[in-house]
Design a protein around this motif. Structure first.
Motif, PDB file in Angstrom:
ATOM      1  N   UNK A  47       1.493  -0.923  -0.599  1.00 33.06           N
ATOM      2  CA  UNK A  47       0.131   0.429   0.164  1.00 33.06           C
ATOM      3  C   UNK A  47       0.816   1.187   0.103  1.00 33.06           C
ATOM      4  N   UNK A  48       1.375   1.619  -1.236  1.00 32.52           N
ATOM      5  CA  UNK A  48       2.398   2.727  -1.255  1.00 32.52           C
ATOM      6  C   UNK A  48       1.273   3.957  -2.092  1.00 32.52           C
ATOM      7  N   UNK A  49       1.564   4.978  -1.954  1.00 29.11           N
ATOM      8  CA  UNK A  49       0.151   5.977  -2.368  1.00 29.11           C
ATOM      9  C   UNK A  49       0.378   5.253  -4.385  1.00 29.11           C
ATOM     10  N   UNK A  50       1.761   5.016  -4.857  1.00 27.62           N
ATOM     11  CA  UNK A  50       1.254   4.741  -5.998  1.00 27.62           C
ATOM     12  C   UNK A  50       0.322   3.655  -6.218  1.00 27.62           C
ATOM     13  N   UNK A  51      -0.037   3.000  -5.327  1.00 28.52           N
ATOM     14  CA  UNK A  51      -0.862   1.452  -5.716  1.00 28.52           C
ATOM     15  C   UNK A  51      -1.654   1.635  -4.808  1.00 28.52           C
ATOM     16  N   UNK A  52      -1.972   2.962  -4.037  1.00 28.55           N
ATOM     17  CA  UNK A  52      -3.315   3.320  -3.608  1.00 28.55           C
ATOM     18  C   UNK A  52      -4.043   3.574  -5.314  1.00 28.55           C
ATOM     19  N   UNK A  53      -3.867   4.959  -5.208  1.00 32.34           N
ATOM     20  CA  UNK A  53      -4.326   5.203  -6.213  1.00 32.34           C
ATOM     21  C   UNK A  53      -4.435   4.576  -7.513  1.00 32.34           C
ATOM     22  N   UNK A  54      -3.403   3.933  -8.124  1.00 28.37           N
ATOM     23  CA  UNK A  54      -3.642   3.006  -8.876  1.00 28.37           C
ATOM     24  C   UNK A  54      -4.890   2.193  -8.764  1.00 28.37           C
ATOM     25  N   UNK A  55      -4.963   1.380  -7.840  1.00 25.80           N
ATOM     26  CA  UNK A  55      -6.054   0.014  -7.140  1.00 25.80           C
ATOM     27  C   UNK A  55      -6.936   0.795  -7.348  1.00 25.80           C
ATOM     28  N   UNK A  80     -16.628  19.828   4.618  1.00 28.41           N
ATOM     29  CA  UNK A  80     -16.562  18.213   4.174  1.00 28.41           C
ATOM     30  C   UNK A  80     -16.508  18.757   2.518  1.00 28.41           C
ATOM     31  N   UNK A  81     -15.464  18.015   2.122  1.00 30.86           N
ATOM     32  CA  UNK A  81     -15.419  17.631   0.846  1.00 30.86           C
ATOM     33  C   UNK A  81     -15.652  16.411  -0.645  1.00 30.86           C
ATOM     34  N   UNK A  82     -15.324  16.647  -1.509  1.00 24.76           N
ATOM     35  CA  UNK A  82     -15.242  15.537  -2.255  1.00 24.76           C
ATOM     36  C   UNK A  82     -13.718  15.268  -3.439  1.00 24.76           C
ATOM     37  N   UNK A  83     -13.276  14.213  -3.634  1.00 21.63           N
ATOM     38  CA  UNK A  83     -12.423  14.248  -4.153  1.00 21.63           C
ATOM     39  C   UNK A  83     -12.409  12.783  -4.897  1.00 21.63           C
ATOM     40  N   UNK A  84     -12.069  13.098  -6.845  1.00 25.28           N
ATOM     41  CA  UNK A  84     -11.519  11.469  -6.986  1.00 25.28           C
ATOM     42  C   UNK A  84     -10.162  10.958  -5.504  1.00 25.28           C
ATOM     43  N   UNK A  85     -10.239   9.649  -5.491  1.00 25.87           N
ATOM     44  CA  UNK A  85      -9.434   8.743  -3.976  1.00 25.87           C
ATOM     45  C   UNK A  85      -8.011   8.822  -4.712  1.00 25.87           C
ATOM     46  N   UNK A  86      -7.204   9.175  -6.417  1.00 27.09           N
ATOM     47  CA  UNK A  86      -5.662   9.038  -6.797  1.00 27.09           C
ATOM     48  C   UNK A  86      -5.992  10.577  -6.067  1.00 27.09           C
ATOM     49  N   UNK A  87      -6.130  11.841  -6.576  1.00 24.26           N
ATOM     50  CA  UNK A  87      -6.396  12.667  -6.506  1.00 24.26           C
ATOM     51  C   UNK A  87      -6.351  12.841  -4.835  1.00 24.26           C
ATOM     52  N   UNK A  88      -7.555  12.522  -4.281  1.00 22.28           N
ATOM     53  CA  UNK A  88      -7.174  12.498  -2.307  1.00 22.28           C
ATOM     54  C   UNK A  88      -6.083  11.684  -2.109  1.00 22.28           C
ATOM     55  N   UNK A  89      -5.480  10.926  -2.437  1.00 24.74           N
ATOM     56  CA  UNK A  89      -4.421   9.965  -1.815  1.00 24.74           C
ATOM     57  C   UNK A  89      -2.460  10.845  -1.710  1.00 24.74           C
TER      58      UNK A  89
END
Length: 324
Positions: A47-55, A80-89
């Protein structure tokens, strides 16, 4: 304003605890303990940031964003805000942001929820199915006791408010490092509670003019490294309902697994977060509030006298003799 450092008692750390030993020796004690060396799956290395974002890609997630490190649920000093998961990570892993909502050093926090927060519980298998395949949750409770598995990601430096939950849980630190400060439920009179939360936000430098009794609360503390699991007992057995305050010393990912051990009818069926008081406790508090409202009909000296009688009756009928 008086400030004072808080001395802490170290939470016990135990290595390689089996399910049998946990249930026989640790669980009945109803005290926090850090379990190390458990088999948690490939998540601790993958669970690196790259892996989390891609997964999990660009699926949208609702997050907490705060301009200050200490997030306070009572004053709602976050948005509260909403973001794409990969952007958030990527943002959560940064110290300074080129793109931001409030400030360039704002803090981010994800607490996963169900599809419909009013009806569905958090379950990593449903909200983050690809990541769920990497996790081996310690099976130290029966499958039918499972309540939720909450996926959490925090910016470095983020500190969450002190609170208690009503279900036992494992806080599994997958990556990064967290400091956890805990207080026994017997110290509840010193924590200035508002519902399930403490008004004392800064547990390291409390405002003792505003919260003078806080100095009496005995502080327990541990640091969770990647792969550590903190057992937090949180219901109505001996020394349960432990308060906890969490500081992310590094960007980190965690999984919080909650399970029920009271009879099913004890829990509020509308509770998707696992933090509402048991039904009987809620009814008792409502009755107490009505009784206190009734006392307002009396003159002050009578109100004081009968309130003290009520306290003595509660102590006589409900307090445990060995509770301190």
């Amino acid at each position: 304003m008086e400030r004072r450092e808080r001395a802490a008692v170290a939470v016990e750390r135990l290595a390689g605890v089996t399910r049998e030993r946990f249930l026989r020796d640790i669980y009945p004690r109803r005290k926090p303990v850090v379990l190390t060396g458990l088999e948690l799956g490939s998540c601790t290395t993958k669970w690196t940031t790259d892996y989390l974002s891609q997964a999990e890609g660009s699926k949208e997630v609702k997050i907490h964003v705060s301009a200050v490190p200490q997030m306070d649920f009572l004053s709602k000093n976050f948005v509260y805000r909403t973001l794409p998961f990969d952007v958030f990570v990527r943002r959560a892993a940064e110290f300074k942001h080129k793109e931001y909502f409030l400030t360039e050093d704002e803090k981010y926090y994800l607490r996963s929820v169900g599809e419909d927060v009013r009806r569905d519980i958090a379950d990593i298998r449903k909200q983050f199915p690809i990541l769920a395949e990497d996790v081996c949750i310690p099976e130290y409770f029966e499958k039918e006791q499972f309540f939720s598995s909450v996926f959490r990601i925090s910016s470095a430096g983020l500190q969450l408010w002190t609170h208690y939950d009503v279900m036992d849980n494992f806080l599994i630190q997958v990556t990064g490092k967290k400091r956890v400060v805990l207080y026994s439920p017997r110290d509840a009179p010193y924590l200035y509670l508002s519902g399930t939360k403490s008004e004392v936000l800064d547990v390291d430098n409390p405002d003792l003019e505003k919260y003078p009794l806080f100095v009496k609360a005995k502080r327990y503390q541990c640091v969770l490294e990647a792969g550590d699991v903190l057992f937090i007992p949180d219901t109505v057995l001996p020394t349960a309902l432990w308060f906890h305050n969490v500081l992310s010393e590094e960007f980190g990912v965690a999984l919080n697994v909650f399970w029920k051990h009271l009879p099913a009818e004890s829990y509020d069926k509308t509770d998707t977060y696992g933090n509402k008081d048991p039904m009987a406790a809620s009814r008792a508090i409502q009755i107490l509030d009505r009784a206190l409202k009734t006392l307002e009909e009396l003159p002050e000296e009578y109100r004081d006298f009968y309130a003290r009688r009520m306290v003595l009756r509660i102590q006589e009928k409900a307090y445990r003799n060995d509770y301190g």
